[in-house]
Design a protein around this motif. Structure first.
Motif, PDB file in Angstrom:
ATOM      1  N   SER A  16      10.253  -6.694 -14.647  1.00  0.00           N
ATOM      2  CA  SER A  16       9.072  -6.253 -13.900  1.00  0.00           C
ATOM      3  C   SER A  16       9.467  -5.338 -12.749  1.00  0.00           C
ATOM      4  CB  SER A  16       8.304  -7.465 -13.367  1.00  0.00           C
ATOM      5  OG  SER A  16       7.821  -8.264 -14.432  1.00  0.00           O
ATOM      6  N   VAL A  17      10.604  -5.633 -12.122  1.00  0.00           N
ATOM      7  CA  VAL A  17      11.120  -4.771 -11.050  1.00  0.00           C
ATOM      8  C   VAL A  17      11.328  -3.359 -11.579  1.00  0.00           C
ATOM      9  CG1 VAL A  17      13.083  -4.321  -9.538  1.00  0.00           C
ATOM     10  CG2 VAL A  17      12.188  -6.649  -9.745  1.00  0.00           C
ATOM     11  N   VAL A  18      11.993  -3.260 -12.723  1.00  0.00           N
ATOM     12  CA  VAL A  18      12.326  -1.941 -13.274  1.00  0.00           C
ATOM     13  C   VAL A  18      11.074  -1.203 -13.746  1.00  0.00           C
ATOM     14  CG1 VAL A  18      13.605  -0.736 -15.083  1.00  0.00           C
ATOM     15  CG2 VAL A  18      14.630  -2.692 -13.920  1.00  0.00           C
ATOM     16  N   ASP A  19      10.181  -1.916 -14.446  1.00  0.00           N
ATOM     17  CA  ASP A  19       8.944  -1.286 -14.906  1.00  0.00           C
ATOM     18  C   ASP A  19       8.210  -0.622 -13.741  1.00  0.00           C
ATOM     19  OD1 ASP A  19       9.387  -2.146 -17.488  1.00  0.00           O
ATOM     20  OD2 ASP A  19       8.063  -3.897 -17.327  1.00  0.00           O
ATOM     21  N   THR A  20       8.094  -1.360 -12.652  1.00  0.00           N
ATOM     22  CA  THR A  20       7.326  -0.862 -11.514  1.00  0.00           C
ATOM     23  C   THR A  20       8.075   0.207 -10.752  1.00  0.00           C
ATOM     24  OG1 THR A  20       6.387  -3.065 -11.340  1.00  0.00           O
ATOM     25  CG2 THR A  20       5.992  -1.570  -9.507  1.00  0.00           C
ATOM     26  N   PHE A  21       9.390   0.047 -10.624  1.00  0.00           N
ATOM     27  CA  PHE A  21      10.196   1.067  -9.946  1.00  0.00           C
ATOM     28  C   PHE A  21       9.995   2.413 -10.626  1.00  0.00           C
ATOM     29  CE2 PHE A  21      13.965   3.631  -9.322  1.00  0.00           C
ATOM     30  CZ  PHE A  21      14.240   3.477  -7.968  1.00  0.00           C
ATOM     31  N   ASP A  22      10.124   2.424 -11.948  1.00  0.00           N
ATOM     32  CA  ASP A  22       9.964   3.679 -12.683  1.00  0.00           C
ATOM     33  C   ASP A  22       8.558   4.235 -12.526  1.00  0.00           C
ATOM     34  OD1 ASP A  22      10.251   5.707 -14.882  1.00  0.00           O
ATOM     35  OD2 ASP A  22       8.852   4.319 -15.853  1.00  0.00           O
ATOM     36  N   TRP A  23       7.559   3.371 -12.704  1.00  0.00           N
ATOM     37  CA  TRP A  23       6.175   3.845 -12.707  1.00  0.00           C
ATOM     38  C   TRP A  23       5.748   4.363 -11.342  1.00  0.00           C
ATOM     39  CZ3 TRP A  23       5.747   3.720 -17.693  1.00  0.00           C
ATOM     40  CH2 TRP A  23       4.569   4.174 -18.277  1.00  0.00           C
ATOM     41  N   THR A  24       6.090   3.620 -10.289  1.00  0.00           N
ATOM     42  CA  THR A  24       5.687   4.025  -8.943  1.00  0.00           C
ATOM     43  C   THR A  24       6.473   5.241  -8.481  1.00  0.00           C
ATOM     44  OG1 THR A  24       5.208   1.702  -8.463  1.00  0.00           O
ATOM     45  CG2 THR A  24       5.307   3.205  -6.590  1.00  0.00           C
ATOM     46  N   GLY A 151       8.124  -9.404  -8.916  1.00  0.00           N
ATOM     47  CA  GLY A 151       9.007  -8.347  -9.387  1.00  0.00           C
ATOM     48  C   GLY A 151       8.337  -6.988  -9.318  1.00  0.00           C
ATOM     49  N   VAL A 152       7.023  -6.960  -9.574  1.00  0.00           N
ATOM     50  CA  VAL A 152       6.257  -5.723  -9.452  1.00  0.00           C
ATOM     51  C   VAL A 152       6.320  -5.217  -8.012  1.00  0.00           C
ATOM     52  CG1 VAL A 152       3.930  -4.748  -9.597  1.00  0.00           C
ATOM     53  CG2 VAL A 152       4.749  -6.310 -11.378  1.00  0.00           C
ATOM     54  N   ILE A 153       6.143  -6.142  -7.069  1.00  0.00           N
ATOM     55  CA  ILE A 153       6.150  -5.752  -5.658  1.00  0.00           C
ATOM     56  C   ILE A 153       7.553  -5.333  -5.227  1.00  0.00           C
ATOM     57  CG2 ILE A 153       5.446  -6.438  -3.352  1.00  0.00           C
ATOM     58  CD1 ILE A 153       3.269  -6.529  -5.620  1.00  0.00           C
ATOM     59  N   LEU A 154       8.568  -6.108  -5.652  1.00  0.00           N
ATOM     60  CA  LEU A 154       9.940  -5.767  -5.282  1.00  0.00           C
ATOM     61  C   LEU A 154      10.326  -4.403  -5.847  1.00  0.00           C
ATOM     62  CD1 LEU A 154      12.575  -6.538  -3.939  1.00  0.00           C
ATOM     63  CD2 LEU A 154      13.207  -7.804  -6.005  1.00  0.00           C
ATOM     64  N   GLY A 155       9.888  -4.111  -7.066  1.00  0.00           N
ATOM     65  CA  GLY A 155      10.162  -2.802  -7.638  1.00  0.00           C
ATOM     66  C   GLY A 155       9.551  -1.691  -6.799  1.00  0.00           C
ATOM     67  N   THR A 156       8.362  -1.946  -6.260  1.00  0.00           N
ATOM     68  CA  THR A 156       7.709  -0.957  -5.411  1.00  0.00           C
ATOM     69  C   THR A 156       8.454  -0.797  -4.092  1.00  0.00           C
ATOM     70  OG1 THR A 156       5.607  -1.615  -6.411  1.00  0.00           O
ATOM     71  CG2 THR A 156       5.502  -0.268  -4.431  1.00  0.00           C
ATOM     72  N   PRO A 276       4.421  -3.802   4.563  1.00  0.00           N
ATOM     73  CA  PRO A 276       3.275  -4.408   3.878  1.00  0.00           C
ATOM     74  C   PRO A 276       3.651  -5.063   2.545  1.00  0.00           C
ATOM     75  CG  PRO A 276       2.684  -2.246   4.699  1.00  0.00           C
ATOM     76  CD  PRO A 276       4.151  -2.395   4.917  1.00  0.00           C
ATOM     77  N   LEU A 277       4.566  -4.439   1.830  1.00  0.00           N
ATOM     78  CA  LEU A 277       4.948  -4.985   0.523  1.00  0.00           C
ATOM     79  C   LEU A 277       5.748  -6.275   0.670  1.00  0.00           C
ATOM     80  CD1 LEU A 277       5.805  -1.615  -1.217  1.00  0.00           C
ATOM     81  CD2 LEU A 277       3.928  -3.142  -1.829  1.00  0.00           C
ATOM     82  N   LEU A 278       6.613  -6.346   1.667  1.00  0.00           N
ATOM     83  CA  LEU A 278       7.373  -7.576   1.906  1.00  0.00           C
ATOM     84  C   LEU A 278       6.439  -8.706   2.350  1.00  0.00           C
ATOM     85  CD1 LEU A 278      10.581  -6.191   3.653  1.00  0.00           C
ATOM     86  CD2 LEU A 278      10.335  -7.012   1.300  1.00  0.00           C
ATOM     87  N   ILE A 279       5.450  -8.369   3.163  1.00  0.00           N
ATOM     88  CA  ILE A 279       4.445  -9.371   3.554  1.00  0.00           C
ATOM     89  C   ILE A 279       3.680  -9.841   2.323  1.00  0.00           C
ATOM     90  CG2 ILE A 279       2.307  -9.716   4.850  1.00  0.00           C
ATOM     91  CD1 ILE A 279       3.465  -7.769   6.965  1.00  0.00           C
ATOM     92  N   LEU A 280       3.340  -8.907   1.438  1.00  0.00           N
ATOM     93  CA  LEU A 280       2.655  -9.261   0.205  1.00  0.00           C
ATOM     94  C   LEU A 280       3.502 -10.214  -0.635  1.00  0.00           C
ATOM     95  CD1 LEU A 280       0.426  -8.966  -1.919  1.00  0.00           C
ATOM     96  CD2 LEU A 280       1.554  -6.868  -2.703  1.00  0.00           C
TER      97      LEU A 280
END
Length: 425
Positions: A16-24, A151-156, A276-280
């Motif tokens: 999920s980290v990688v999916d989001t890193f690439d997409w964002t 993982g989505v948030i961490l990827g971002t 904001p993402l770390l708080i999320l």
């Protein structure tokens, strides 16, 4: 040493980290690579955002093709295959020829890579949700759901840090001149590492039990079950709309929104999105644990209500210069924490094991494609027409729609034990 459940959780989360890193990263790098790969100016930016949307539109097809495979051959194989495709796509993006050298062929290659990655991610999202649901220990399913979606948030977070580092090293002009390729190469390396982690993950015990029992065909033939599947699939489609619109408005499009309303999108403002993402992330873990105690549905609903009440005022304050963008992002994402944390397991448990990946994947990816993947393109079109301030209103309307859709959910009681049942309204 991590337990088998822990290894499964981290393998799912890493993907999920990688999916989001690439997409964002793709969306954030559009202003920098569009002039080289497509064309200079607003036209190139719009076409590049179209590539972002096309990748999302490919996700539903991937959820059907690879989801079918995951429901018959196992979750682990699909998660591994999807990660290999995403990593290969990142390396391909880093190596694409410029429009000056390859003409319109560079645009065609860009779209092709995004379509292939979209097919892979479309299958991965629903497969991860099913895998986490089936491997999480009893009493901690929503916590695991929050961690996995984290993982989505961490990827971002990693994406924003990478962009800030690229801007600090290359500067805006250097990034436009080719420094953007380094970002995609980093995504390829992260994807390769996640694929290795998934090689070591075990198959879902719940899937293996169903496969050995031979009940798959019985579950597919039950007419009542199919009526329930259709109802819950409709609910998932509508409930996802508010999540994905609010998330992509805030995480993906906020820098452009700030630019259109007179702000700055330099390295400092990019880094400011990390807080904001770390708080999320922290709030998702907390709301996931809360949902294990009081149920997923109340937490999901309350978060959507807060999102509907907060988004427009927060963005209006940003546009008027009364609120820093990072603080507005914190407010909106904090409201979304509960729904994001619970979505993986809340949605997956609405469908029986033999068809879980495909039944969840199709409505989920369709909704993400229609309400999330196209949001930057839609918002940019609004901006070109002079109406960018309408974008938060659209996200608010989607949140209200999702809140209303929670009334459609019905529990498939025959597919779950008492301890697994979704709490009633």
């Amino acid at each position: 040493m991590p337990t088998a459940g822990g290894r499964s959780l981290w393998a799912a989360t890493a993907g999920s980290v990688v999916d989001t890193f690439d997409w964002t990263l793709y969306a954030l790098l559009v202003p920098y690579f569009s002039g080289q790969l497509v064309a200079p100016g607003a036209a190139g930016t719009l076409v590049s955002y179209g590539g972002f949307a096309v990748g999302f539109l490919a996700r539903p097809l991937g959820s059907v093709l690879l989801g079918w495979f995951g429901d018959r051959r196992g979750r682990r194989a699909v998660m591994l295959l999807s990660m290999v495709v995403v990593a290969a796509g990142c390396f391909a993006l880093a190596a694409l020829p410029t429009a000056g050298r390859f003409g319109t062929g560079s645009v065609a290659l860009l779209v092709l890579v995004r379509v292939l990655q979209g097919l892979a991610v479309g299958a991965d999202n629903s497969t991860v949700a099913a895998y986490v649901t089936e491997t999480a220990p009893s009493g901690r399913r929503m916590l695991y759901s929050g961690i996995a979606y984290g993982g989505v948030i961490l990827g971002t977070v990693l994406c924003y840090l990478a962009l800030a580092g690229l801007l600090a090293h290359f500067g805006p002009q250097g990034l436009r001149g080719g420094g953007w390729r380094v970002g995609f190469a980093v995504g390829g390396l992260l994807g390769s590492a996640a694929a290795l982690m998934r090689c070591w993950a075990a198959e879902s015990p719940e899937f293996l039990a169903f496969a050995r029992s031979g009940h798959q065909h019985e579950g597919r033939a039950d007419a009542r079950s199919w009526r329930l599947v259709r109802r819950n699939a409709t609910a998932v489609f509508l409930m996802t709309a508010g999540l994905t619109s609010g998330y992509y408005l805030t995480v993906t499009y906020l820098p452009e929104y700030v630019r259109h309303t007179g702000g700055s999108t330099d390295a400092q403002s990019t880094t400011a999105m990390v807080a904001p993402l770390l708080i999320l992330l922290a709030m998702m873990a907390a709301t996931g644990a809360l949902a294990d105690r009081i149920g997923a549905r109340p937490v999901f609903r309350f978060g959507l209500l807060l999102t509907a009440l907060t988004t427009v005022p927060a963005y209006a304050a940003v546009g008027a210069g009364r609120l820093p963008p990072w603080l507005a992002a914190t407010l909106v994402l904090a409201c979304l924490a509960g729904p994001l944390a619970t979505a993986n397991v809340f949605f997956a448990r609405l469908f029986p094991v033999p068809i879980r990946v495909m039944a969840l994947g199709l409505p989920l990816t369709l909704s993400v494609a229609l309400f999330g993947g196209t949001f930057p393109l839609f918002a940019e079109a609004l901006a070109d027409a002079g109406h960018v301030r309408l974008a938060p209103w659209v996200a608010t309307a989607a949140a209200i729609l999702s809140l209303a859709a929670t009334r459609l959910v019905r529990e498939p009681g025959q597919a779950h034990t008492d301890r697994d049942r979704i709490p009633a309204n």
